[in-house]
Design an enzyme around this catalytic site. Structure first.
Site, PDB file in Angstrom:
ATOM      1  N   SER A 122      12.926  -5.166 -42.873  1.00 20.95           N
ATOM      2  CA  SER A 122      12.525  -6.571 -42.995  1.00 20.95           C
ATOM      3  C   SER A 122      11.387  -6.908 -42.044  1.00 20.95           C
ATOM      4  O   SER A 122      10.790  -7.968 -42.169  1.00 20.95           O
ATOM      5  CB  SER A 122      13.723  -7.488 -42.732  1.00 20.95           C
ATOM      6  OG  SER A 122      14.460  -7.057 -41.625  1.00 20.95           O
ATOM      7  N   HIS A 143      12.159  -4.732 -50.269  1.00 25.57           N
ATOM      8  CA  HIS A 143      12.827  -5.647 -49.344  1.00 25.57           C
ATOM      9  C   HIS A 143      13.752  -6.578 -50.129  1.00 25.57           C
ATOM     10  O   HIS A 143      13.305  -7.516 -50.785  1.00 25.57           O
ATOM     11  CB  HIS A 143      11.779  -6.440 -48.562  1.00 25.57           C
ATOM     12  CG  HIS A 143      12.372  -7.326 -47.512  1.00 25.57           C
ATOM     13  ND1 HIS A 143      11.872  -8.556 -47.187  1.00 25.57           N
ATOM     14  CD2 HIS A 143      13.460  -7.154 -46.715  1.00 25.57           C
ATOM     15  CE1 HIS A 143      12.612  -9.098 -46.240  1.00 25.57           C
ATOM     16  NE2 HIS A 143      13.580  -8.264 -45.941  1.00 25.57           N
ATOM     17  N   GLU A 155      10.875  -8.057 -52.466  1.00 21.73           N
ATOM     18  CA  GLU A 155       9.466  -7.906 -52.113  1.00 21.73           C
ATOM     19  C   GLU A 155       9.138  -6.411 -52.182  1.00 21.73           C
ATOM     20  O   GLU A 155       9.768  -5.612 -51.478  1.00 21.73           O
ATOM     21  CB  GLU A 155       9.211  -8.443 -50.704  1.00 21.73           C
ATOM     22  CG  GLU A 155       9.385  -9.947 -50.601  1.00 21.73           C
ATOM     23  CD  GLU A 155       9.221 -10.497 -49.175  1.00 21.73           C
ATOM     24  OE1 GLU A 155       8.959 -11.686 -49.034  1.00 21.73           O
ATOM     25  OE2 GLU A 155       9.379  -9.721 -48.210  1.00 21.73           O
TER      26      GLU A 155
HETATM   27  P1  NAI Z   1      23.932  -2.855 -40.830  1.00 23.51           P
HETATM   28  O1  NAI Z   1      24.021  -2.699 -39.378  1.00 23.51           O
HETATM   29  O2  NAI Z   1      24.947  -3.694 -41.541  1.00 23.51           O
HETATM   30  O3  NAI Z   1      23.957  -1.405 -41.519  1.00 23.51           O
HETATM   31  C1  NAI Z   1      23.165  -0.320 -41.109  1.00 23.51           C
HETATM   32  C2  NAI Z   1      23.939   0.956 -41.400  1.00 23.51           C
HETATM   33  O4  NAI Z   1      23.070   2.054 -41.230  1.00 23.51           O
HETATM   34  C3  NAI Z   1      25.127   1.170 -40.484  1.00 23.51           C
HETATM   35  O5  NAI Z   1      26.286   1.414 -41.262  1.00 23.51           O
HETATM   36  C4  NAI Z   1      24.727   2.382 -39.648  1.00 23.51           C
HETATM   37  O6  NAI Z   1      25.823   3.216 -39.339  1.00 23.51           O
HETATM   38  C5  NAI Z   1      23.770   3.083 -40.580  1.00 23.51           C
HETATM   39  N1  NAI Z   1      22.787   3.927 -39.918  1.00 23.51           N
HETATM   40  C6  NAI Z   1      22.107   3.677 -38.776  1.00 23.51           C
HETATM   41  N2  NAI Z   1      21.234   4.677 -38.537  1.00 23.51           N
HETATM   42  C7  NAI Z   1      21.364   5.569 -39.542  1.00 23.51           C
HETATM   43  C8  NAI Z   1      20.723   6.796 -39.864  1.00 23.51           C
HETATM   44  N3  NAI Z   1      19.763   7.286 -39.104  1.00 23.51           N
HETATM   45  N4  NAI Z   1      21.086   7.420 -40.991  1.00 23.51           N
HETATM   46  C9  NAI Z   1      22.057   6.918 -41.778  1.00 23.51           C
HETATM   47  N5  NAI Z   1      22.703   5.771 -41.526  1.00 23.51           N
HETATM   48  C10 NAI Z   1      22.357   5.099 -40.415  1.00 23.51           C
HETATM   49  O7  NAI Z   1      22.455  -3.377 -41.125  1.00 23.51           O
HETATM   50  P2  NAI Z   1      21.905  -4.185 -42.384  1.00 23.51           P
HETATM   51  O8  NAI Z   1      21.996  -5.622 -42.097  1.00 23.51           O
HETATM   52  O9  NAI Z   1      22.514  -3.660 -43.629  1.00 23.51           O
HETATM   53  O10 NAI Z   1      20.346  -3.810 -42.332  1.00 23.51           O
HETATM   54  C11 NAI Z   1      19.867  -2.577 -42.754  1.00 23.51           C
HETATM   55  C12 NAI Z   1      18.368  -2.651 -42.965  1.00 23.51           C
HETATM   56  O11 NAI Z   1      18.082  -3.690 -43.908  1.00 23.51           O
HETATM   57  C13 NAI Z   1      17.568  -2.988 -41.722  1.00 23.51           C
HETATM   58  O12 NAI Z   1      16.347  -2.315 -41.796  1.00 23.51           O
HETATM   59  C14 NAI Z   1      17.365  -4.497 -41.839  1.00 23.51           C
HETATM   60  O13 NAI Z   1      16.242  -4.940 -41.140  1.00 23.51           O
HETATM   61  C15 NAI Z   1      17.177  -4.622 -43.331  1.00 23.51           C
HETATM   62  N6  NAI Z   1      17.464  -5.954 -43.886  1.00 23.51           N
HETATM   63  C16 NAI Z   1      18.559  -6.663 -43.461  1.00 23.51           C
HETATM   64  C17 NAI Z   1      18.821  -7.910 -44.014  1.00 23.51           C
HETATM   65  C18 NAI Z   1      20.019  -8.688 -43.598  1.00 23.51           C
HETATM   66  O14 NAI Z   1      20.096  -9.894 -43.924  1.00 23.51           O
HETATM   67  N7  NAI Z   1      20.982  -8.101 -42.911  1.00 23.51           N
HETATM   68  C19 NAI Z   1      17.927  -8.501 -45.043  1.00 23.51           C
HETATM   69  C20 NAI Z   1      16.861  -7.625 -45.459  1.00 23.51           C
HETATM   70  C21 NAI Z   1      16.633  -6.416 -44.869  1.00 23.51           C
END
Ligand code: NAI
Length: 520
Positions: A122, A143, A155
């Site tokens: 994001s 995105h 996006e």
């Molecule tokens: P989250 O913390 O809920 O999930 C991330 C997951 O990735 C965790 O389960 C973690 O164990 C895993 N992880 C971390 N490093 C890893 C690796 N190297 N290989 C495999 N798994 C790994 O985070 P969330 O909120 O789902 O965000 C994920 C991505 O999406 C980020 O880049 C965030 O910026 C983006 N994003 C988040 C939004 C939101 O509202 N939460 C909206 C749009 C994008």
């Protein structure tokens, strides 16, 4: 290879976003591998999804077979090399450049050369994520918005080296998943997180100078059609998250003053007032936003010499109200449709639609004393008491202060008095949203249509910035931004050159509609 629903999708990161992405891909019929670094996380995410979908079956919202088919399509995997057959990767891991880069590097040697690598980042540059890959052209942003199954917008973010056909494949893929994709260039905040900044920033700036209260801000912007006011929305998003996004856009723009974060928000974050999740932000929870106290205005006092100035819908509404009121008083309103301002004048006292200029400045320039300005009524009043902000020049007589509020009430508004700040609440906020969107278009981040779709679908705005622009006017928006600049000085309130150029064309177009390709 085009990404049909036969294409195997590898979703990496089984957190809130990855689980949602896996769900929509599986629902669209793709075989999906789900991987997470944390052991057991992918399996847990699938089980949790199963429980959610079963709940929808129990409510009759989904067929049991659909759920079974969706779940059968998702295979949690413990090792990435089990997914070598994947044609599309969507990465939703931790928001960290090094982690994303090294993941994509590892994938390049694992997957076939035509597999595309999508990142759900994001805030990180897609160009930077692709740096160091053998084929950086295969990296593109996809995105998604939270919650993924419900939010339509995606996006499709192009890095500097993203191959056009890779972006097209991501675009088509999103469409085939029932989403509305919008092309965006990889620039800080992409489309939505960038254009939305003023919605929060202007509210926080008004609070900082104690111009009004969170309640009035929220009520007035809700009355303008926004689903939530900025303060209640920041409470919902969480001030820590909102502050982090603001900081990241500010820093990524080398400290451009336009995106400067707010001290108010920092203090709230430092104090643990994070919003709903911590039980307290601008409001206390679970109670939430308290209702506005009812406004107590008397009837419009008997008036002689009433003139309605200006033309357009607001002047029309004033003409109707003035005719109605004066009829019962045995008088008649004069009309001055060619007047340079919109509003009413009663025995020399003015109630004026804001063009951005604060009431004290209008009074100073015109040598006037009784001056009240009111906010842009973006929507017609829908209920008997639709909140609308107004402000008063300090020299205004008590009788005109009361009468002006009564006139606003007679127009169908619940007048909300605030300090005399330029552009009040709605005019200021919407002008800055349009201005930001215009800059984004000028910088090739998106098209006007893309910006409109993104803001309506990504943050539920009642209209897109360019739809507001068409409804308002380029000159009107510029006047408000210029008034803000005159009042505050500095670099924050810079009129977008795109807007200036377009307004110039409007002024000289003699009624001919301009096409965007005439402007670029
Ligand atoms: P989250 O913390 O809920 O999930 C991330 C997951 O990735 C965790 O389960 C973690 O164990 C895993 N992880 C971390 N490093 C890893 C690796 N190297 N290989 C495999 N798994 C790994 O985070 P969330 O909120 O789902 O965000 C994920 C991505 O999406 C980020 O880049 C965030 O910026 C983006 N994003 C988040 C939004 C939101 O509202 N939460 C909206 C749009 C994008």
């Amino acid at each position: 290879m085009t990404a049909t629903n036969q294409t195997t999708v590898l979703v990496i990161g089984a957190g809130i976003m990855g689980a949602g992405i896996a769900q929509v891909a599986a629902q669209a019929g793709h075989p999906v591998f789900l991987f997470d670094l944390r052991e057991g996380a992918a399996g847990d995410a699938k089980r949790k999804l199963g429980a959610t979908l079963d709940g929808l079956v129990a409510k009759g919202k989904l067929a049991a077979e659909t759920v079974a088919a969706t779940l059968a399509n998702i295979e949690p995997i413990a090792r990435l090399d089990a997914a070598a057959a994947a044609g599309v990767v969507v990465e939703a891991i931790v928001e960290n450049l090094d982690a994303k880069r090294s993941l994509f590097r590892a994938l390049e040697s694992l997957l076939s050369a035509d597999a595309i690598l999508c990142t759900n980042t994001s805030s990180i540059s897609v160009t930077a994520i692709a740096n160091g890959l053998e084929h950086p052209g295969r990296v593109v942003g996809m995105h998604f918005f939270n919650p993924v199954p419900l939010m339509k917008l995606v996006e499709v973010v192009h890095g500097l080296l993203t191959a056009p056909d890779v972006a097209d494949r991501a675009f088509e893929l999103a469409r085939s998943w029932g989403k509305v994709p919008v092309h965006a260039r990889s620039t800080p905040g992409f489309i939505v997180n960038r254009i939305a900044r003023p919605y929060y920033a202007e509210a926080l700036a008004l609070l900082q100078e104690q111009a009004t209260t969170p309640q009035v801000l929220d009520a007035c912007l809700r009355a303008a059609g926004f689903r939530m006011g900025p303060c209640e929305l920041m409470d919902l998003i969480g001030h820590d998250t909102n502050f982090a996004v603001t900081r990241s856009v500010f820093e990524a723009n080398f400290g451009d003053k336009r995106y400067v974060p707010s001290l108010i928000q920092r203090e709230m974050v430092d104090g643990g007032l994070l919003g709903r999740k911590s039980g307290r932000g601008f409001y206390g929870y679970p109670e939430g936003t308290p209702p506005l106290p009812p406004s107590a205005c008397g009837p419009v006092p008997t008036a002689r010499n009433v003139t309605v100035h200006g033309a357009g819908p607001v002047a029309q509404a004033l003409v109707s109200a003035a005719s109605r009121i004066l009829e019962s008083q045995g008088g008649l309103a004069q009309l001055a449709p060619d007047s340079p301002w919109i509003g009413i004048e009663v025995d020399g006292a003015r109630l004026m639609l804001s063009d951005g200029t604060p009431a004290h400045e209008v009074a100073r320039r015109g040598g006037l004393s009784d001056v009240v300005v009111f906010d842009l009524p973006l929507c017609r009043p829908v209920a008997a008491a639709t909140p609308l902000a107004y402000s008063v020049h300090a020299g205004t007589s008590a009788s005109w202060q009361a009468a002006a509020a009564s006139w606003l009430q007679a127009l169908g508004y619940a007048p909300q008095r605030m300090q005399d700040a330029p552009g009040l609440i709605v005019a200021r906020t919407v002008a800055m949203l349009i201005n930001e969107a215009a800059d984004a278009v000028q910088q090739g981040v998106c098209t006007p249509e893309g910006a409109d779709a993104a803001m309506k679908l990504g943050v539920n705005y009642p209209a897109g910035p360019f739809e507001w622009l068409a409804q308002w006017s380029g000159a009107g928006v510029i006047a408000v931004v210029e008034a803000l600049d005159a009042a505050y000085r500095g670099e924050r309130y810079r009129v977008s050159p795109w807007l200036r150029r377009r307004a110039g064309i409007w002024e000289h177009s003699f009624g001919h509609a301009c096409r965007d390709d005439e402007i670029h």
